[in-house]
Design a protein around this motif. Structure first.
Motif, PDB file in Angstrom:
ATOM      1  N   ARG A 297       0.832  -1.212   0.000  1.00  0.00           N
ATOM      2  CA  ARG A 297       0.000   0.000   0.000  1.00  0.00           C
ATOM      3  C   ARG A 297       0.865   1.261   0.000  1.00  0.00           C
ATOM      4  NH1 ARG A 297      -2.886   3.227   3.860  1.00  0.00           N
ATOM      5  NH2 ARG A 297      -1.923   2.229   5.639  1.00  0.00           N
ATOM      6  N   TRP A 298       1.876   1.277   0.868  1.00  0.00           N
ATOM      7  CA  TRP A 298       2.735   2.462   0.958  1.00  0.00           C
ATOM      8  C   TRP A 298       3.623   2.603  -0.278  1.00  0.00           C
ATOM      9  CZ3 TRP A 298       1.896   6.453   3.874  1.00  0.00           C
ATOM     10  CH2 TRP A 298       1.158   6.288   5.058  1.00  0.00           C
ATOM     11  N   ALA A 299       4.040   1.486  -0.858  1.00  0.00           N
ATOM     12  CA  ALA A 299       4.847   1.545  -2.086  1.00  0.00           C
ATOM     13  C   ALA A 299       4.056   2.198  -3.211  1.00  0.00           C
ATOM     14  CB  ALA A 299       5.288   0.142  -2.491  1.00  0.00           C
ATOM     15  N   ILE A 300       2.745   1.934  -3.248  1.00  0.00           N
ATOM     16  CA  ILE A 300       1.889   2.509  -4.290  1.00  0.00           C
ATOM     17  C   ILE A 300       1.573   3.971  -3.987  1.00  0.00           C
ATOM     18  CG2 ILE A 300      -0.467   2.394  -5.228  1.00  0.00           C
ATOM     19  CD1 ILE A 300       0.011  -0.779  -4.811  1.00  0.00           C
ATOM     20  N   LEU A 301       1.248   4.276  -2.734  1.00  0.00           N
ATOM     21  CA  LEU A 301       0.920   5.656  -2.367  1.00  0.00           C
ATOM     22  C   LEU A 301       2.107   6.597  -2.554  1.00  0.00           C
ATOM     23  CD1 LEU A 301      -1.236   5.203   0.880  1.00  0.00           C
ATOM     24  CD2 LEU A 301      -2.020   5.999  -1.348  1.00  0.00           C
ATOM     25  N   LEU A 302       3.309   6.103  -2.258  1.00  0.00           N
ATOM     26  CA  LEU A 302       4.507   6.945  -2.360  1.00  0.00           C
ATOM     27  C   LEU A 302       5.183   6.830  -3.729  1.00  0.00           C
ATOM     28  CD1 LEU A 302       5.992   6.294   1.202  1.00  0.00           C
ATOM     29  CD2 LEU A 302       4.722   8.305   0.421  1.00  0.00           C
ATOM     30  N   GLU A 303       4.515   6.126  -4.647  1.00  0.00           N
ATOM     31  CA  GLU A 303       4.987   5.991  -6.032  1.00  0.00           C
ATOM     32  C   GLU A 303       6.373   5.353  -6.126  1.00  0.00           C
ATOM     33  OE1 GLU A 303       4.449   9.628  -8.236  1.00  0.00           O
ATOM     34  OE2 GLU A 303       2.437   9.928  -7.445  1.00  0.00           O
ATOM     35  N   GLU A 304       6.629   4.415  -5.209  1.00  0.00           N
ATOM     36  CA  GLU A 304       7.866   3.641  -5.306  1.00  0.00           C
ATOM     37  C   GLU A 304       7.760   2.627  -6.435  1.00  0.00           C
ATOM     38  OE1 GLU A 304       8.589   1.962  -1.455  1.00  0.00           O
ATOM     39  OE2 GLU A 304       8.617   3.926  -0.473  1.00  0.00           O
ATOM     40  N   ILE A 305       6.524   2.323  -6.833  1.00  0.00           N
ATOM     41  CA  ILE A 305       6.268   1.428  -7.958  1.00  0.00           C
ATOM     42  C   ILE A 305       5.224   2.097  -8.849  1.00  0.00           C
ATOM     43  CG2 ILE A 305       4.535   0.117  -6.651  1.00  0.00           C
ATOM     44  CD1 ILE A 305       5.467  -2.391  -8.198  1.00  0.00           C
ATOM     45  N   ASP A 306       5.424   2.035 -10.150  1.00  0.00           N
ATOM     46  CA  ASP A 306       4.509   2.707 -11.082  1.00  0.00           C
ATOM     47  C   ASP A 306       3.282   1.856 -11.363  1.00  0.00           C
ATOM     48  OD1 ASP A 306       6.134   4.902 -11.302  1.00  0.00           O
ATOM     49  OD2 ASP A 306       7.234   4.132 -13.038  1.00  0.00           O
ATOM     50  N   CYS A 307       2.127   2.511 -11.504  1.00  0.00           N
ATOM     51  CA  CYS A 307       0.915   1.815 -11.928  1.00  0.00           C
ATOM     52  C   CYS A 307       0.052   2.773 -12.742  1.00  0.00           C
ATOM     53  CB  CYS A 307       0.140   1.247 -10.744  1.00  0.00           C
ATOM     54  SG  CYS A 307      -0.489   2.460  -9.589  1.00  0.00           S
ATOM     55  N   THR A 308      -0.853   2.211 -13.543  1.00  0.00           N
ATOM     56  CA  THR A 308      -1.702   3.034 -14.393  1.00  0.00           C
ATOM     57  C   THR A 308      -2.823   3.652 -13.559  1.00  0.00           C
ATOM     58  OG1 THR A 308      -3.197   1.207 -14.909  1.00  0.00           O
ATOM     59  CG2 THR A 308      -1.264   1.494 -16.342  1.00  0.00           C
ATOM     60  N   GLU A 309      -3.523   4.600 -14.166  1.00  0.00           N
ATOM     61  CA  GLU A 309      -4.657   5.251 -13.493  1.00  0.00           C
ATOM     62  C   GLU A 309      -5.730   4.228 -13.118  1.00  0.00           C
ATOM     63  OE1 GLU A 309      -8.087   8.131 -15.158  1.00  0.00           O
ATOM     64  OE2 GLU A 309      -6.042   8.861 -15.503  1.00  0.00           O
ATOM     65  N   GLU A 310      -5.992   3.295 -14.016  1.00  0.00           N
ATOM     66  CA  GLU A 310      -6.990   2.251 -13.790  1.00  0.00           C
ATOM     67  C   GLU A 310      -6.606   1.384 -12.591  1.00  0.00           C
ATOM     68  OE1 GLU A 310      -7.499  -0.588 -17.032  1.00  0.00           O
ATOM     69  OE2 GLU A 310      -9.483   0.271 -17.359  1.00  0.00           O
ATOM     70  N   GLU A 311      -5.314   1.026 -12.535  1.00  0.00           N
ATOM     71  CA  GLU A 311      -4.820   0.195 -11.431  1.00  0.00           C
ATOM     72  C   GLU A 311      -4.851   0.971 -10.118  1.00  0.00           C
ATOM     73  OE1 GLU A 311      -1.836  -2.460 -14.273  1.00  0.00           O
ATOM     74  OE2 GLU A 311      -1.126  -0.605 -13.327  1.00  0.00           O
ATOM     75  N   MET A 312      -4.493   2.249 -10.160  1.00  0.00           N
ATOM     76  CA  MET A 312      -4.522   3.074  -8.952  1.00  0.00           C
ATOM     77  C   MET A 312      -5.925   3.117  -8.345  1.00  0.00           C
ATOM     78  SD  MET A 312      -2.887   4.924  -6.739  1.00  0.00           S
ATOM     79  CE  MET A 312      -1.289   5.381  -7.419  1.00  0.00           C
ATOM     80  N   LEU A 313      -6.936   3.195  -9.199  1.00  0.00           N
ATOM     81  CA  LEU A 313      -8.319   3.238  -8.706  1.00  0.00           C
ATOM     82  C   LEU A 313      -8.733   1.913  -8.065  1.00  0.00           C
ATOM     83  CD1 LEU A 313      -9.904   5.257 -11.631  1.00  0.00           C
ATOM     84  CD2 LEU A 313      -9.601   6.060  -9.280  1.00  0.00           C
ATOM     85  N   ILE A 314      -8.230   0.800  -8.610  1.00  0.00           N
ATOM     86  CA  ILE A 314      -8.496  -0.511  -7.988  1.00  0.00           C
ATOM     87  C   ILE A 314      -7.869  -0.560  -6.595  1.00  0.00           C
ATOM     88  CG2 ILE A 314      -7.775  -2.951  -8.071  1.00  0.00           C
ATOM     89  CD1 ILE A 314     -10.172  -2.489  -9.731  1.00  0.00           C
ATOM     90  N   PHE A 315      -6.617  -0.118  -6.501  1.00  0.00           N
ATOM     91  CA  PHE A 315      -5.944  -0.101  -5.194  1.00  0.00           C
ATOM     92  C   PHE A 315      -6.693   0.812  -4.222  1.00  0.00           C
ATOM     93  CE2 PHE A 315      -2.041  -1.185  -7.820  1.00  0.00           C
ATOM     94  CZ  PHE A 315      -1.949  -2.476  -7.344  1.00  0.00           C
ATOM     95  N   ALA A 316      -7.146   1.949  -4.709  1.00  0.00           N
ATOM     96  CA  ALA A 316      -7.889   2.891  -3.858  1.00  0.00           C
ATOM     97  C   ALA A 316      -9.196   2.277  -3.390  1.00  0.00           C
ATOM     98  CB  ALA A 316      -8.153   4.186  -4.628  1.00  0.00           C
ATOM     99  N   ALA A 317      -9.884   1.563  -4.287  1.00  0.00           N
ATOM    100  CA  ALA A 317     -11.162   0.939  -3.926  1.00  0.00           C
ATOM    101  C   ALA A 317     -10.969  -0.110  -2.834  1.00  0.00           C
ATOM    102  CB  ALA A 317     -11.795   0.306  -5.158  1.00  0.00           C
ATOM    103  N   LEU A 318      -9.902  -0.912  -2.961  1.00  0.00           N
ATOM    104  CA  LEU A 318      -9.636  -1.933  -1.941  1.00  0.00           C
ATOM    105  C   LEU A 318      -9.298  -1.298  -0.599  1.00  0.00           C
ATOM    106  CD1 LEU A 318      -7.618  -4.400  -4.170  1.00  0.00           C
ATOM    107  CD2 LEU A 318      -9.724  -4.969  -2.980  1.00  0.00           C
ATOM    108  N   GLN A 319      -8.552  -0.182  -0.628  1.00  0.00           N
ATOM    109  CA  GLN A 319      -8.227   0.519   0.623  1.00  0.00           C
ATOM    110  C   GLN A 319      -9.464   1.157   1.237  1.00  0.00           C
ATOM    111  OE1 GLN A 319      -4.462   2.943   0.645  1.00  0.00           O
ATOM    112  NE2 GLN A 319      -4.527   2.434  -1.524  1.00  0.00           N
ATOM    113  N   ALA A 320     -10.262   1.831   0.392  1.00  0.00           N
ATOM    114  CA  ALA A 320     -11.474   2.483   0.883  1.00  0.00           C
ATOM    115  C   ALA A 320     -12.404   1.465   1.506  1.00  0.00           C
ATOM    116  CB  ALA A 320     -12.175   3.198  -0.268  1.00  0.00           C
TER     117      ALA A 320
END
Length: 678
Positions: A297-320
């Motif tokens: 989660r922190w790797a994605i939030l801090l952009e340590e790993i790149d992901c597309t806009e679509e993937e970011m929204l999936i990660f956000a949905a799972l966190q929410a």
């Protein structure tokens, strides 16, 4: 002249400092010693001089100038090389240490400063109830990653107070041996599928205190996200060089904390260093699963790993979803449901990442005729002047190669081209909303990487071809037992991305108190307005709303593992014969040479093709030899070469693990593969 007997019995003075807490007692003692006095005898003499009645069993001599412990008590002072000018400190081996966990929470616990870091991490993981301690290690935060924080701290008016979880009273923390039955098959764990926390019967295997049970429950739970302001203050790598800074501070697993300059009450990061999460089991691994989820989660939030806009929204949905679920967890925490556990266990077959292994269905499946794929696909070849040539061909996938023909009828003859995918890089190029299903292949050739793009017509076709490409890159065919699970994993990830806005979601923002900026990286916060983000996250949320909390965490980890950059640790290196610096990506099954300016892969080398590797410690150069007379050599510029050497040996060591709960780690083999001979 002095006789040899008189010379041998000659005594000399040795100044010893004692690290004790008694203010009214001296801390320095001058003892008369001889060279043939053994270390244990010196300890006895010193304790007699101190005249304090206490338990001295945890004390040992630390040699300040040489930065080493004198732990072999039967060795004489002569054998140790101790002379009159030596500064020896009699101090405790177990000291307090602060550890920042992957969930950004800090724990304070007593750790052995004299054991090798590998053993110390094992003890720490027993305290925290994390299995498979070999996947974790300790990291010193590099100065570069702290600069942004320091600038922000100067402007803040009030210093932030951090909650620290004290675990200094647990048995392992006190220096006592851990219970060997902790991970025995005879455990009968009770698993709570709602909170994901271990129940009390599991806790009793390593502690009999109610406070430890509470602490482990805290470590197994996800906490609400930090504010966007806090997120903005944290270090976010912008370039590959920045990402390389994140991996510069790994401690040497073959040396102790004290030998590496770590002091009492220092803060280190406890992180998953090796991205091979073996034998994940929600019955035993509530804390481990949560901490892997948090690191992702922190790797994605801090952009340590790149992901597309679509993937970011999936990660956000799972966190929410986690946050909304947690608000209800206090009411439903006592309920248990075995069926949910079974569902999670079924999902785990897609989650394990092993080093070129992990087959588990019957052998007959692998010795039948190797299946093939045959379909019309679009071939996209990048041309000069930013133009692309897109043409449909008849493709045939057999073994680990793709051949393509002008049409189906000409498939009996010679192909236009045959592409061997063994050792290639496979990168997904997908946008489900735009019905774009592409596969980018970077195939190793003599002078670098040959780029080939394949376009599929639909999700099902994409999943079958993508899974075949992924396996072929590892040297495996579609007859392998992991092919069908790989197809299902890709389809389930595409399904999570495939959402449509329905009338129900319009009313949901009123019911859910969501701050969308907390669930996406700052780049997307700047790109969208808050209401837009909320609506899009809730759209994505429809496909994950039926999951249990633990299943949602596992899906998050699975989605993280599907990202092209997953598991890559970056280092700036200079290859032998090269005039410019490159980036080396170290993964669980390969090394990748990456162009520092463009970020494009240049060459890939698989561990499965590696014959041997060694380090020239004088010039700090790593040399690796592969099959087909391929050899490389490089020096590491962003970190010590020992770190890369340990990474390679560590991943090879982890590939030898077997799925046995009673398995004891072969620590000697780990140090043989990672220790090096400096």
């Amino acid at each position: 002249m002095v006789s040899s007997t008189e010379y041998g019995s000659h005594t000399w003075e040795l100044l010893l400092r004692v690290d004790h807490q008694h203010e009214d007692v001296e801390k320095e003692f001058l003892l008369q010693v001889t060279g043939d006095l053994h270390v244990g005898g010196l300890m006895l003499k010193l304790v007699e001089q101190i005249k304090i009645a206490q338990d001295w069993s945890d004390y040992a001599f630390w040699w300040e100038q040489k930065k080493c412990w004198l732990l072999k008590t039967h060795w004489t002072l002569d054998k140790c090389g101790v002379q009159a000018d030596a500064k020896l400190i009699f101090t405790t081996q177990h000291k307090m240490l602060r550890l920042r966990l992957p969930n950004m929470k800090t724990v304070r616990l007593k750790v052995s400063f004299s054991s090798m870091v590998f053993r110390a991490v094992s003890d720490i993981c027993k305290m925290l109830n994390i299995r498979r301690s070999e996947e974790l290690s300790l990291l010193k935060q590099s100065e570069g990653t702290l600069k942004k924080k320091k600038k922000k701290d100067k402007n803040s008016k009030e210093p932030a107070t951090e909650d620290i979880l004290n675990l200094c009273n647990s048995p392992v923390s006190s220096g006592l041996p851990a219970n060997p039955g902790l991970y025995s098959k005879t455990m009968t764990p009770i698993y709570d599928p709602v909170s994901g926390s271990p129940a009390s019967s599991t806790i009793t295997w390593f502690s009999d205190g109610s406070s430890t049970e509470q602490n482990c429950s805290i470590l197994a739970l996800s906490h609400p996200n930090c504010s966007p302001e806090t997120l903005a203050e944290m270090y976010q790598p912008r370039t590959l060089a920045d990402k390389a800074k994140l991996n510069a501070g790994w401690l040497d697993s073959s040396r102790s904390l004290m030998e590496q300059g770590v002091l009492e009450e220092d803060q280190l990061l406890l992180r998953f260093k090796y991205y091979t999460f073996f034998d994940l089991n929600p019955k035993y691994d509530a804390v481990r699963i949560n901490q892997i989820y948090e690191q992702a989660r922190w790797a994605i939030l801090l952009e340590e790993i790149d992901c597309t806009e679509e993937e970011m929204l999936i990660f956000a949905a799972l966190q929410a979803y986690h946050v909304s679920k947690l608000s209800l967890s206090s009411e439903t925490q006592d309920s248990t449901c075995e069926s949910e556990v079974d569902e999670v266990e079924a999902a785990l077959s897609n989650l394990e990442v092993t080093l070129e292994g992990g087959n588990k269905s019957n052998i007959l499946e692998d010795i039948t005729d190797i299946p093939k794929l045959a379909d019309n696909l679009k071939l996209v070849r990048p041309k000069k002047l930013a133009l692309k040539a897109i043409k449909t061909y008849w493709f045939v996938f057999r073994d680990t190669s793709i051949s393509y023909f002008k049409n189906k009828e000409s498939a009996q003859g010679e192909p236009i081209e045959k592409l061997n995918l063994k050792g290639c890089e496979v990168v997904p190029d997908v946008n489900v909303a735009a019905k774009k299903f592409g596969i980018k292949l970077l195939i190793p050739v003599a002078d670098g990487m040959n780029e080939v793009y394949l376009r599929c017509d639909n999700e099902d076709q994409y999943a079958r071809w993508m899974a075949a490409c992924v396996l072929a890159s590892k040297g495996r065919t579609m007859a392998d037992s992991s092919y069908q699970p790989e197809v299902q994993k890709i389809l389930s990830f595409l399904q999570m991305k495939n959402w449509t806005l329905c009338s129900q979601t319009a009313s949901e923002p009123e019911n859910v108190d969501m701050k969308p900026e907390c669930f996406v990286s700052p780049r997307y916060t700047k790109k969208f307005k808050s209401k837009q983000l909320t609506a899009r996250i809730l759209e994505a949320h429809q496909n994950v709303s039926q999951m249990s909390l633990v299943e949602a965490k596992l899906r998050f980890i699975q989605a993280w593992q599907s990202l092209p950059e997953f598991g890559l640790s970056y280092y700036i290196v200079r290859f032998k014969g090269s005039k410019k610096d490159d980036v080396l990506g170290v993964s669980y099954n390969r090394l990748i040479r990456i162009d520092m300016a463009t970020g494009d892969p240049i060459t890939t080398w698989r561990f499965s093709n590696m014959k041997q590797w060694n380090v020239n410690w004088e010039i700090r150069q790593v040399a690796i030899e592969f099959d087909q007379n391929v050899s490389i050599a490089f020096t590491c510029l962003s970190a010590d070469c020992k770190i890369i050497h340990e990474y390679i040996g560590g991943y090879i060591f982890l590939s030898t693990r077997s799925k046995d709960h009673n398995e004891t780690l072969d620590e000697e083999l780990f140090h043989k593969l990672t220790g090096g001979q400096e």
